[in-house]
Design a protein around this motif. Structure first.
Motif, short mmCIF file in Angstrom:
data_model
loop_
_atom_site.label_atom_id
_atom_site.label_comp_id
_atom_site.label_asym_id
_atom_site.label_seq_id
_atom_site.Cartn_x
_atom_site.Cartn_y
_atom_site.Cartn_z
N LEU A 11 0.83 -1.20 0.00
CA LEU A 11 0.00 0.00 0.00
C LEU A 11 0.88 1.26 0.00
N LEU A 12 1.95 1.21 0.80
CA LEU A 12 2.87 2.35 0.83
C LEU A 12 3.56 2.55 -0.51
N ASP A 44 1.19 4.26 -2.74
CA ASP A 44 1.22 5.68 -2.37
C ASP A 44 2.42 6.37 -2.99
N THR A 45 3.58 5.71 -2.89
CA THR A 45 4.81 6.28 -3.44
C THR A 45 4.66 6.54 -4.93
N LEU A 68 1.89 6.95 -6.52
CA LEU A 68 0.89 8.01 -6.73
C LEU A 68 1.51 9.39 -6.48
N ILE A 69 2.36 9.49 -5.45
CA ILE A 69 3.05 10.77 -5.20
C ILE A 69 3.84 11.17 -6.44
N PRO A 110 1.85 12.76 2.43
CA PRO A 110 2.29 12.70 1.04
C PRO A 110 2.05 13.99 0.25
N GLY A 117 5.75 11.41 3.22
CA GLY A 117 4.94 10.32 2.70
C GLY A 117 5.67 9.25 1.92
N GLY A 118 4.94 8.15 1.66
CA GLY A 118 5.48 7.07 0.86
C GLY A 118 6.25 6.04 1.66
N GLY A 148 -4.99 9.86 -7.01
CA GLY A 148 -3.79 10.35 -6.32
C GLY A 148 -4.11 11.52 -5.42
N ARG A 170 -5.82 10.27 -2.34
CA ARG A 170 -4.90 9.61 -1.41
C ARG A 170 -3.99 10.63 -0.73
N LEU A 171 -3.65 11.68 -1.47
CA LEU A 171 -2.75 12.70 -0.93
C LEU A 171 -3.45 13.64 0.04
#
Lengths: 295, 254
Positions: A96-97, A100-101, A103-104, A164, A245-246, B22, B25-26
């Motif tokens: 999941l992280l 997120d990474t 997506l960042i 994030p 984040g991430g 995104g 989530r952010l």
């Protein structure tokens, strides 16, 4: 075979050429020696400044090897499944992280590339409405790409709070600076005829850029954007070190707590993600640029 | 099927949906953005005028330590990469298996970011610039070895063959047939990496690996924003000077 009458001057000329060649070689040797000595002196000075020496390196290397050895998991052939499960005990959360990474990196790249595209038209010397505007925009882009992402992240974490969001914003600002310059360079190479055609048909400056320049620059714009995404994935994986984040946050924590097996598990996961996304981007880039330049 | 998935409209829709996911989530709510921007503006006001905080010499020394880390890291990486690259080049090393193994090793070394290496080395050898030098050298060994061996493979075969034909040994073939061709390329790559390492070195201090980054993260922690601005400007000036010098040298090499 030269005649005897010619042999003497030829011999003298040959001797002169030979002598000059030798002098050149000698001068080259001295210059090389000078460069080597300079490098040596710089290395010694640097070693003194950074408390680095060959002895310290040899002394430190076993410690490094020991540390890396400790991070390696215990994997036995008879209980491989269970060992792997123990090594990647937190896989669900880590994946999941990682999402997120990614997506960042994605949000940072898209927002940054969008801003870069907007600014690249006034920044390009050939298409700018005013030279002073081009100068100003270029300085903004320069600053945005010169400040390291992590410094932006540190400042944004303070302004926007942990998480994030400041990470993606830091990536976006840096991406804007890096891509803005490249995009402006691509626009410089656009052919003049389509732009003139739009102007002749009464198109405004924005319309000239949108319909005259952009279609020509599009393959380069997409291609550089995808390359930047690959770089940003790497950057996003360390943003967590400063609380932006991430997956980096988790890595930072396990290194600090000396959770040895988790360190190798996370580093390998990051490596796999980066490699996978690089591979996907390369394929996508080939397809998209192929389709765009064919059209 | 893939052709339709990669068609422009599908890419646009997919891309936009991903962006929305995104942003969700952010946690990028307009309110949070507005509040943050307000705070950012306030920080910018606090940054003017930049000030050294009376520690100019200390900062310049940290800057020198940063340059030293970048320089030593690059030199170390170049020294290790040079012989390794020949072992990974197809026209020098006939053993395919060894070549492939080396290449995978390099992929792994450079796939992990400098800052991750820094974190690991700080934990392994302690705080300070020593960890920074190692953190710069290790991923660069992966990158430089790869670039070096590609340059070696691109070298003109005929000069190596001439040395061979004149009765040269394997080592002499490499020394007189290949090295003179690739040396300028390798040197300019090393310089290019030095430039990029100066940038990396300036932030290594954030994880405790010494240099100007350490001073920067200290000032950030203490909320001394005028000093933060001063240090960022110092870093920018240093990077600009190094880039200009290195570009001039590289142009002469080419």
């Amino acid at each position: 075979m030269p005649s005897p009458a010619l042999a003497a001057p030829l011999g003298a000329a040959a001797a002169a050429i030979e002598a000059r060649h030798r002098a050149d070689v000698r001068a080259g040797r001295w210059r090389q020696l000078g460069i080597v000595l300079l490098l040596l002196a710089l290395s010694l000075a640097s070693g003194w400044y950074s408390e680095f020496s060959a002895a310290r390196l040899l002394e430190g290397l076993p410690g490094v090897a020991d540390y890396i050895g400790r991070t390696l998991p215990v994997l036995r052939a008879e209980s491989l499944g269970a060992d792997l499960r123990e090594w990647y005990w937190n896989l669900g959360e880590w994946l999941l992280l990682l999402v997120d990474t990614a997506l960042i990196a994605y949000v940072g790249t898209v927002v940054g590339a969008g801003l870069a595209l907007l600014l690249s038209f006034p920044a390009s010397a050939r298409h700018t409405p005013h030279p002073a505007l081009a100068f100003a925009v270029r300085r903004v882009l320069e600053t945005a790409r010169s400040v390291p992402v992590l410094v932006f992240a540190l400042i944004f974490v303070f302004a926007f709070g942990l998480g994030p969001l400041p990470g993606a914003m830091a990536l976006a600002v840096h991406t804007m600076g890096a891509l803005g310059k490249l995009y402006a360079e691509i626009h410089e190479n656009a052919e003049a005829a389509p732009v003139e055609a739009v102007r002749a048909a009464g198109g405004s400056w924005a319309e000239q850029m949108r319909f005259g320049v952009l279609p020509q620059s599009m393959p380069g714009v997409v291609s550089y954007g995808l390359l930047r995404f690959e770089i940003n994935v790497r950057e996003a994986s360390i943003l967590g070190f400063v609380g932006a984040g991430g997956i980096g946050e988790e890595l930072y924590t396990v290194v600090r707590r000396f959770e040895y097996a988790d360190i190798s598990a996370l580093v390998l996961l990051i490596l796999a993600t980066v490699t996978l996304l690089d591979f996907a981007c390369t394929r996508l880039r080939r397809r998209i640029t192929g389709a765009l330049s064919a059209a | 099927m893939t052709a339709r998935l990669l068609s422009p409209p599908a890419l646009w829709i997919g891309g936009t949906l991903l962006l929305l996911l995104g942003l969700w989530r952010l946690d990028a709510s307009p309110l949070r953005l507005l509040e943050g921007l307000g705070k950012l503006g306030w920080l910018l006001v606090l940054m003017v005028p930049p000030s050294s905080g009376g520690a100019l010499w200390e900062l310049l020394e940290a800057l020198l330590a940063t340059l030293a880390m970048a320089f030593l890291g690059t030199v170390l990486a170049a020294i290790v990469s040079f012989p390794l690259a020949f072992l990974g080049a197809a026209n020098v090393m006939p053993l395919r298996l060894l070549r492939l193994g080396l290449r995978r090793l390099w992929d792994g070394l450079r796939g992990i970011d400098t800052l991750i290496w820094a974190l690991v080395f700080v934990a392994a050898v302690g705080l300070g610039p020593f960890a920074g030098v190692l953190a710069i050298a290790v991923p660069d060994i992966g990158a430089l070895s790869k670039l070096f061996s590609e340059a070696i493979e691109a070298a003109d075969r005929r000069q190596a063959e001439a040395v061979r034909a004149a009765g040269g040994t394997r080592l002499q073939t490499v020394r007189f047939g290949i090295l003179p061709q690739v040396a300028p390329v390798l040197l300019s790559q090393v310089l290019y990496f030095f430039e990029s390492n100066v940038r990396s070195a300036s932030i290594l201090g954030i994880v405790g690996a010494g240099g100007i980054g350490l001073a920067l993260s200290d000032r950030l922690r203490l909320n001394n924003w005028d000093e933060v601005a001063f240090i960022v400007l110092l870093i920018l000036a240093m990077v600009a000077v190094i880039d200009t010098a290195s570009r001039a040298i590289r142009r002469r090499l080419a």
